[in-house]
Write an enzyme that holds these catalytic residues in place. Sequence first.
Site, short mmCIF file in Angstrom:
data_model
loop_
_atom_site.label_atom_id
_atom_site.label_comp_id
_atom_site.label_asym_id
_atom_site.label_seq_id
_atom_site.Cartn_x
_atom_site.Cartn_y
_atom_site.Cartn_z
N HIS A 38 -10.71 6.29 -1.05
CA HIS A 38 -10.47 5.67 -2.36
C HIS A 38 -10.61 4.16 -2.24
CE1 HIS A 38 -8.64 4.39 -6.07
NE2 HIS A 38 -7.65 3.80 -5.43
N HIS A 95 -11.89 0.28 -4.75
CA HIS A 95 -12.02 -0.38 -6.06
C HIS A 95 -13.33 -1.17 -6.16
CE1 HIS A 95 -7.29 -0.68 -5.73
NE2 HIS A 95 -7.69 0.57 -5.96
N HIS A 138 -9.92 1.55 -12.64
CA HIS A 138 -9.16 1.49 -11.38
C HIS A 138 -10.07 1.55 -10.15
CE1 HIS A 138 -5.44 2.67 -8.87
NE2 HIS A 138 -6.45 2.52 -8.05
O1 2HA Z 1 -3.25 1.69 -2.20
O2 2HA Z 1 -5.50 1.58 -4.22
O3 2HA Z 1 -4.48 3.25 -5.94
C1 2HA Z 1 -3.47 0.89 -3.30
C2 2HA Z 1 -4.30 1.62 -4.26
C3 2HA Z 1 -3.61 2.44 -5.26
ZN ZN Z 2 -6.47 2.22 -6.02
#
Ligand code: 2HA
Ligand code: ZN
Length: 268
Positions: A137, A139, A208
């Site tokens: 994950h 950003h 996000h």
């Molecule tokens: O860990 O990215 O989604 C921090 C993040 C939360």
């Molecule tokens: Zn995040």
Amino acid sequence: MNEYPQFMTDMINTVSLMYDHGWDERNGGNVSLLLHEDEVSPYFDTKKVIREIPIGFAAPALAGEYFLVTGTGKYFKNVKYDPARNMGLFRLSASGDTAELIWGYSDGGRFTSELPAHLMSHTVRRAIDPANRVVMHCHPVNLLAMSFIHPLDEKEFSHTLWQMCTECMVVFPDGVNVLPWMLCGTNEIGEATAEKMKTARLVVWAQHGIYGVGKDLDEAFGLIETAEKAAEIYMKIEGKPWLQTITDDDLRVIAKAFGVKIREGFLD
Ligand code: 2HA
Ligand code: ZN
């Protein structure tokens, strides 16, 4: 880094590269790598549990598996300087609801707040592809920007990304799924993400970030890298007249040439 197994070196290099790509400001992003007992035991004493940490849900399908996971509140840019403080290696208990810490989180820390999305996604993806090991994950700027100005309809979103460069259809013929803005770090977003993982290996969290999965760190990284490149092209050309594009017929030609199956119903 000789004292580390290869998977540790790969993890450190990958999160460092993610930071260098600008995908992980501050403590943004989290990565989990599934490992088996026989990969872990040559390097770590798996009989010695440092701490037991309840995970707040149960992932019984993953009981007994090991996970190398980035720590909550920790910065990807710092992982290479102090891996044991910024990451942890734990075994999921027999009941699937407790992390049995084997190594790491050395300042008393714990796994990422996004553990529900990670373990629930591991459960779903492994049922589809037993080779899947990684949930990632982050950003990335352009995918995030795109989630403000592009319809979140998954078919439309996937189609736009596929059109941006030839590689996209080859790399993610299953397209991308999209969740509307939701509060992060909850079991609810974990469940919603895992549900979306049933039909695609990329899930955008609007405003996000994105989740990607793969059989190894390179594959998950490459998937996100390709989608983010496409989003970057889209953000550069958005609002300008297009004189030409990759047509739907071209997309079918690419899929045929590379032997990939286009997501059912996504190209009419
Ligand atoms: O860990 O990215 O989604 C921090 C993040 C939360
Ligand atoms: Zn995040």
